[in-house]
Design a protein around this motif. Sequence first.
Motif, PDB file in Angstrom:
ATOM      1  N   TRP A  40     -39.150 -68.502  13.762  1.00  0.00           N
ATOM      2  CA  TRP A  40     -38.956 -69.086  12.430  1.00  0.00           C
ATOM      3  C   TRP A  40     -37.478 -69.227  12.116  1.00  0.00           C
ATOM      4  CZ3 TRP A  40     -36.702 -66.610   8.157  1.00  0.00           C
ATOM      5  CH2 TRP A  40     -36.712 -67.356   6.979  1.00  0.00           C
ATOM      6  N   PHE A  41     -36.676 -68.209  12.433  1.00  0.00           N
ATOM      7  CA  PHE A  41     -35.248 -68.240  12.149  1.00  0.00           C
ATOM      8  C   PHE A  41     -34.551 -69.335  12.959  1.00  0.00           C
ATOM      9  CE2 PHE A  41     -30.895 -66.754  13.049  1.00  0.00           C
ATOM     10  CZ  PHE A  41     -30.415 -66.703  11.748  1.00  0.00           C
ATOM     11  N   ARG A  44     -35.813 -72.878  11.802  1.00  0.00           N
ATOM     12  CA  ARG A  44     -35.611 -73.159  10.384  1.00  0.00           C
ATOM     13  C   ARG A  44     -34.551 -74.240  10.194  1.00  0.00           C
ATOM     14  NH1 ARG A  44     -32.447 -69.693   6.369  1.00  0.00           N
ATOM     15  NH2 ARG A  44     -31.545 -68.975   8.321  1.00  0.00           N
ATOM     16  N   LYS A  48     -32.357 -79.749   9.933  1.00  0.00           N
ATOM     17  CA  LYS A  48     -31.307 -79.891   8.918  1.00  0.00           C
ATOM     18  C   LYS A  48     -30.023 -80.467   9.492  1.00  0.00           C
ATOM     19  CE  LYS A  48     -32.954 -76.192   5.984  1.00  0.00           C
ATOM     20  NZ  LYS A  48     -32.636 -74.923   5.324  1.00  0.00           N
TER      21      LYS A  48
END
Length: 50
Positions: A40-41, A44, A48
């Motif tokens: 997830w980290f 994430r 972006k």
Amino acid sequence: MPDMTGLTEVLAATSKDAGPGALLRVVIVVGVVGAGLLAWFLLRGYGKQD
């Protein structure tokens, strides 16, 4: 009916002395949760990028 005193003694011994099973279960659960958090980290910020 057969005599099952040996079976009950084995079951009583195994239920009283679990061995490394509980520790191994904890290690596996912590590893899976840690891998999920790491994924997830890392993922994430994947979308972006400008």
